[in-house]
Design an enzyme around this catalytic site. Structure first.
Site, PDB file in Angstrom:
ATOM      1  N   GLY A 215       0.861  -1.268   0.201  1.00  0.00           N
ATOM      2  CA  GLY A 215      -0.113   0.105   0.008  1.00  0.00           C
ATOM      3  C   GLY A 215       0.780   1.434  -0.035  1.00  0.00           C
ATOM      4  O   GLY A 215       2.145   1.020   0.098  1.00  0.00           O
ATOM      5  N   PRO A 216       0.144   2.541  -0.167  1.00  0.00           N
ATOM      6  CA  PRO A 216       0.996   3.658  -0.215  1.00  0.00           C
ATOM      7  C   PRO A 216       1.568   3.952   1.092  1.00  0.00           C
ATOM      8  O   PRO A 216       1.199   3.539   2.279  1.00  0.00           O
ATOM      9  CB  PRO A 216      -0.094   4.658  -0.590  1.00  0.00           C
ATOM     10  CG  PRO A 216      -1.313   3.707  -1.089  1.00  0.00           C
ATOM     11  CD  PRO A 216      -1.261   2.498  -0.280  1.00  0.00           C
ATOM     12  N   PRO A 217       2.755   4.874   1.262  1.00  0.00           N
ATOM     13  CA  PRO A 217       2.973   5.289   2.486  1.00  0.00           C
ATOM     14  C   PRO A 217       2.303   5.824   3.562  1.00  0.00           C
ATOM     15  O   PRO A 217       1.403   6.799   2.964  1.00  0.00           O
ATOM     16  CB  PRO A 217       4.337   6.136   2.162  1.00  0.00           C
ATOM     17  CG  PRO A 217       4.647   5.925   0.587  1.00  0.00           C
ATOM     18  CD  PRO A 217       3.156   5.632   0.054  1.00  0.00           C
ATOM     19  N   GLU A 439      -7.982  33.546  -7.600  1.00  0.00           N
ATOM     20  CA  GLU A 439      -8.703  32.584  -6.710  1.00  0.00           C
ATOM     21  C   GLU A 439     -10.306  32.535  -6.978  1.00  0.00           C
ATOM     22  O   GLU A 439     -10.985  31.394  -6.990  1.00  0.00           O
ATOM     23  CB  GLU A 439      -8.266  32.789  -5.202  1.00  0.00           C
ATOM     24  CG  GLU A 439      -6.874  32.631  -5.000  1.00  0.00           C
ATOM     25  CD  GLU A 439      -6.250  31.223  -5.423  1.00  0.00           C
ATOM     26  OE1 GLU A 439      -7.133  30.385  -5.350  1.00  0.00           O
ATOM     27  OE2 GLU A 439      -4.828  31.229  -5.739  1.00  0.00           O
TER      28      GLU A 439
END
Length: 630
Positions: A215-217, A439
């Site tokens: 899995g991802p970190p 923005e």
């Protein structure tokens, strides 16, 4: 402590006691040797040799008070009032065969003594003289034993560096892990087997030799492994793949052997190898830079050990990695790592559960709503959420509050995702105006496009991660799929800031760099991976690599096709940009009013933004109003 444990401790102490005595003896002899050397050095400075004739002359001149005759030399003691000879220096001369010496000394008033032979001092001197040779021989024997592998190889470099946690000492259980229920369910079976192996053996089932956590970190792979050990109540050996790597050839394989030897002695137990890709990398040439025989020897030894131990003894090997695609196929086959347990990024329910786990010891007020925080943190992993809760607690203390509020949590989300407010960076009035319109351009398109996520907050306060301002969008619900219209809407929203700059200032700035990058990535994925272009249809033109790390894509096509892909991507971006400009042209009044309000306040909420937007559009008839009346 039971009787069996006491007997084990007694045996350990008995084994240690000879080593302790030898160590103490070594240091005592070393201290005596050093003291003797220092004494001899001092004596060499304060003793001076004279000839036998000079000795006779000193006696005749009355400078000598006492003479001590030894086996090989005569020690000469002079008067303190002597001006010719130094009273600080002791003189000596070699002993000569002289039958008249005693009478001569008595005639001149010199006390003559015969030095006694001390057998103990002779033995001590002999021992001290031979001490350097004893050290050299002992060190040679020690070195040979180390090199033979009896103690883990030369200087212990072949010995395993695994940290062993005994029962319950990991301090982690499944109650401390949230957001990965499927992974926990797979590991519960392993814990049950270690607790109750009999019921599995009766039916003929065997414990899986290994389980690979992928899995991802930050998703909790290491935490899960510790929870398995905490629940099973068995010894837990923990080390990383890099612990096997050393500059000496053969050390990695030696450490693997030593690790599994320790595991067999402490079975049933769990062996956890974190970042296993450091030693388990595929032996194919495309995954190695010129080859590494030492790494391959370590991998081969690991494969051999995993084949060799008996699973019935209860040795479980857990591995963790975020790069499963580069692991050697021999390591992943059945019989080694039998199970692949995917620990993905948590969904909304998982994020809420993780927030609850990490805030159980944190004081929260009644305003806290984890569902809102969970929606605002889509894509965050467990480590990020734990950091957010801690940052929120720090913020509450900084503002003198006794409990963490919802505002503190939202501020912590911003700190983790975009950094702290950079209060020392003061923008000029012109730049503030440009950033504000940029923005608001994003926010207006997000509000008008029905497929865009609602606006939560708009700010033009610079952040430490480089953002001069940003728009926070929070989805109304968790989503796992995106339609073609939603992706097109994302492109339009991303390009809204650049469109606002061009419409208002008749120029553009560098502030849209990240927006353009994001929009280009979405458009390229639509063409190459998602089959959402008319030109290429359902053709897969790229593959994803390092899906848990960078997630980068690699084209699988020729140069001509790649050039055509660029043309299609450019067309999608141009269409999105034209649409963004059209939307803003139709809402210029709202763009100006909201931007002016944002310049004044610097930060506005999504509710304030929508209130101004609705006021500016009130009383305006829809474009098809006349047709509806007809």
């Amino acid at each position: 402590m039971n009787l069996e444990d006491r007997e084990k401790d007694t045996k350990k102490n008995n084994k240690k006691s000879p080593k302790v005595l030898l160590t103490v003896l070594f240091f005592v002899l070393a201290a005596i040797f050093i003291t003797n050397m220092a004494r001899n050095a001092l004596r060499a400075k304060t003793r001076q040799e004279v000839s036998y004739d000079t000795f006779y002359t000193m006696v005749k001149e009355g400078e000598v008070t006492k003479a001590v005759v030894g086996q090989t030399e005569i020690e000469i003691y002079t008067k303190l009032s002597s001006s010719k000879y130094s009273p600080v220096v002791t003189y000596y001369t070699l002993k000569m065969e002289d039958p008249n010496r005693t009478a001569f000394l008595l005639e001149n008033g010199v006390e003559s003594l015969q030095k006694k032979k001390d057998s103990n001092s002779v033995l001590l001197q002999l021992l001290l003289d031979s001490f350097p040779f004893i050290i050299i021989i002992g060190f040679y024997i020690f070195l040979m034993r180390r090199m033979s592998g009896g103690a883990g190889g030369i200087m212990g470099v072949g010995k395993s560096n695994a940290k062993m946690y005994m029962q319950k000492s990991t301090g982690v259980t499944f109650a401390d892990v949230a957001g990965c229920d499927e992974a926990k369910e797979s590991l519960v079976e392993i814990v049950d087997f270690l607790h109750n192996p009999g019921k599995y053996r009766e039916i003929g089932a065997k414990l899986p030799k290994g389980a690979l956590l992928v899995g991802p970190p930050g998703t909790g792979k290491t935490l899960l492994a510790k929870a398995v050990a905490g629940e099973a109540g068995v010894p837990f050996f923990s080390l990383t793949g890099s612990d096997f790597v050393e500059m000496f050839v053969g050390v990695g394989a030696s450490r693997v052997r030593d690790l599994f030897k320790q595991a067999e002695q402490n079975a049933p137990c769990i062996v956890f190898i974190d970042e296993i890709d450091a030693i388990g990398k595929s032996r194919e040439s495309k995954f190695s830079a010129g080859g590494n025989d030492e790494r391959e020897q370590t991998l081969n030894q690991l494969l051999s050990e995993m084949d060799g131990f008996d699973p019935a003894r209860g040795i479980m090997v857990l591995g963790a990695t975020n790069r499963p695609e580069i692991l050697d196929p021999a390591l992943l086959r059945a019989g080694r790592f039998d199970r692949r347990i995917v620990v993905e990024k948590p969904d909304l329910k998982g994020r809420m559960a993780i927030l609850g786990v990490h805030s159980k010891n944190v004081k929260l007020d009644e305003s806290v709503n984890f569902e809102e925080i969970g929606l605002a943190t889509s894509g965050a992993v467990g480590a990020d959420l734990a950091n957010m809760v801690n940052e929120a607690a720090i913020t509450a203390v900084k503002h003198g509050r006794a409990a963490v509020s919802q505002k503190d949590l939202f501020e912590a989300v911003e700190v983790v995702l975009v950094g702290k407010e950079k209060k020392d960076r003061i923008l000029s009035q012109e730049e503030r105006k440009i950033v504000s319109y940029h923005e608001v351009g994003h926010a207006l398109i997000a509000a008008i496009e029905k497929d865009a996520e609602p606006v939560q907050k708009i700010t033009i306060v610079p952040r430490t991660m480089g953002a001069l301002g940003y728009v926070m969008q929070v989805p109304e619900e968790e989503k796992y799929l995106n339609t073609k219209k939603e992706l097109e809407s994302m492109i339009v929203t991303a390009l809204g800031g650049r469109a606002a700059e061009e419409l208002v200032f008749d120029t553009v700035t560098t502030g849209a760099a990240n927006d353009i990058e994001k929009a280009t990535e979405i458009a390229r994925n639509m063409v190459t991976r998602f089959g959402m272009s008319e030109e290429f249809g359902l053709m897969a033109l790229a593959s994803q690599q390092d899906m848990y790390l960078s997630g980068r894509t690699v084209l699988n096509c020729g140069d001509e096709t790649a050039a055509e892909i660029d043309k299609v991507v450019k067309r999608l971006l141009e269409e999105g940009y034209a649409k963004a400009k059209d939307i803003l042209k139709d809402n210029m009044k709202a763009l100006h009013e909201i931007s002016a309000y944002l310049i004044e306040k610097e930060t506005i909420t999504g509710k304030e933004f929508m209130d101004i937007f609705k006021k500016t559009t009130e009383g305006e008839e829809p474009e098809n109003n006349e047709e509806e009346k007809l």
